[in-house]
Design an enzyme around this catalytic site. Structure first.
Site, PDB file in Angstrom:
ATOM      1  N   HIS A  33       0.857  -1.201   0.000  1.00 49.13           N
ATOM      2  CA  HIS A  33       0.000   0.000   0.000  1.00 49.13           C
ATOM      3  C   HIS A  33       0.888   1.246   0.000  1.00 49.13           C
ATOM      4  CE1 HIS A  33      -2.891   3.012   1.339  1.00 49.13           C
ATOM      5  NE2 HIS A  33      -3.835   2.171   0.918  1.00 49.13           N
ATOM      6  N   GLU A  77      -4.080   2.097  -7.313  1.00 50.37           N
ATOM      7  CA  GLU A  77      -4.439   3.206  -6.433  1.00 50.37           C
ATOM      8  C   GLU A  77      -3.551   4.411  -6.725  1.00 50.37           C
ATOM      9  OE1 GLU A  77      -6.658   1.792  -2.735  1.00 50.37           O
ATOM     10  OE2 GLU A  77      -4.548   1.794  -2.232  1.00 50.37           O
TER      11      GLU A  77
HETATM   12  C1  PEP Z   1      -6.807   3.359   0.401  1.00 50.57           C
HETATM   13  O1  PEP Z   1      -6.065   3.990   1.180  1.00 50.57           O
HETATM   14  O2  PEP Z   1      -6.508   2.215   0.035  1.00 50.57           O
HETATM   15  C2  PEP Z   1      -8.036   4.006  -0.043  1.00 50.57           C
HETATM   16  C3  PEP Z   1      -8.616   3.535  -1.109  1.00 50.57           C
HETATM   17  O3  PEP Z   1      -8.465   5.063   0.711  1.00 50.57           O
HETATM   18  P1  PEP Z   1      -9.724   6.016   0.433  1.00 50.57           P
HETATM   19  O4  PEP Z   1     -10.856   5.161  -0.071  1.00 50.57           O
HETATM   20  O5  PEP Z   1     -10.014   6.627   1.765  1.00 50.57           O
HETATM   21  O6  PEP Z   1      -9.275   6.998  -0.586  1.00 50.57           O
END
Ligand code: PEP
Length: 234
Positions: A108, A157
Site C-alpha cells: 500500500h 491506487e
Molecule cells: C486506500 O487507502 O486504500 C483508499 C482507497 O483510501 P480512500 O478510499 O479513503 O481513498
C-alpha cells in the site's frame, strides 16, 4: 457475470468494541437476507473482504463465522512480516495471519511512504504469503510499479486519489480503465481493482468498467451503512 472484490481497508482505525458495533450494524437482518440471495448464478459474484488491524482479526473471525456465509465475506490483513515465523519482535507472520485471514494487502502507498517499504520487500512478502495460502492484494500506484510473479489480484491506487489525511480526487473512469486494461493484458493480472475515494455514489462508475474487478475502499468502509451501500451499488 464478472467477479467483483469489495475490499475494505480500515487502516489503523477501530478498537475491538468499535469493530464489534460495526459488525452488528453491518450484518443486520436486511443485509444478511440480501447476502443469502447472492448465492445464485446471477448474483453470486461479490466477494466482500474486510481488512482490519491485526488486533481485530480474531474477534471479527468469530463474528463472521457466527453470522455470515464465508463464501461471501472474509478477512484480510493490511500488511505482513517479510520473514517467516521466528525471532522477529513486533512482526506478524503469514502463519499467524492465515489463522484468520484469506487475503493480505501488500505494498500500500502509505506503507511505501511512511515505512519506506520497497518493491523488493513486497516481492519477498508475496512469496511468504503464498507459502501460507494467503492471497496477496498488491497495490500499485501506476503502470510502472512492478508486480511480483504469480500475483492474481492487483489494486490500482493512484496517489492523488487516495484520501490519506485529506480528501482525494478519484481517478476518472477513463484513466482507471486504461491502467486496468494495461495490467490485465500486458502484465496478465486476472483481477484488477481500483482504489481511491470510492463511495456509494461513484462505485458503479468503476465496477462497470470492462477491466475492473472490484474496489479497495478506505474511508467510506469505516461506516457500516456506507460500506453496505457500496456493496449493493457495486
Ligand atoms: C486506500 O487507502 O486504500 C483508499 C482507497 O483510501 P480512500 O478510499 O479513503 O481513498
Amino acid at each position: 457475470m464478472k467477479k467483483l472484490f469489495l475490499v475494505a481497508n480500515w487502516k489503523s482505525n477501530k478498537t475491538v468494541s468499535e469493530a464489534h458495533s460495526f459488525m452488528i450494524s453491518f450484518l443486520n437482518r436486511d443485509f444478511i437476507t440480501w447476502m443469502h440471495s447472492q448465492d445464485t448464478d446471477t448474483n453470486g459474484n461479490k466477494q466482500i473482504v474486510i481488512c482490519p488491524s491485526f488486533t481485530l482479526l480474531a474477534e471479527l473471525d468469530k463474528l463472521i463465522k457466527q453470522h455470515a456465509p464465508s463464501f461471501l465475506l472474509s478477512l484480510g490483513a493490511q500488511n505482513m512480516s517479510p520473514f517467516d515465523k521466528g525471532p522477529y519482535t513486533g512482526e506478524e507472520s503469514a502463519a499467524q495471519i492465515s489463522e484468520f485471514a484469506k487475503y493480505v494487502i501488500l505494498g500500500h502507498s502509505e506503507r511505501r511512504l511512511n515505512f519506506k517499504e520497497t518493491d523488493q520487500q513486497v516481492e519477498e512478502k508475496v512469496a511468504i504469503a503464498r507459502k501460507y495460502q494467503l492471497e496477496p492484494i498488491v497495490c500499485v500506484q501506476g503502470k510502472n510499479t512492478p508486480v511480483p510473479q504469480g500475483v492474481h489480484i492487483v489494486a490500482y491506487e493512484p496517489l492523488d486519489a487516495i484520501s490519506t489525511g485529506q480528501v482525494g480526487e478519484p481517478a476518472s473512469p477513463e484513466r482507471a480503465e486504461e491502467v486496468a486494461h494495461f495490467l490485465k493484458h500486458e502484465r496478465h493480472i486476472p483481477y484488477v481493482l481500483y482504489g481511491g475515494s470510492v463511495d456509494p455514489s461513484n462505485v458503479r462508475q468503476y465496477t462497470s468498467l470492462e477491466s475492473i474487478n472490484g474496489v479497495l475502499i478506505g474511508g467510506a468502509s469505516l461506516d457500516p451503512v456506507s460500506f453496505s451501500q457500496i456493496i449493493q451499488n457495486a
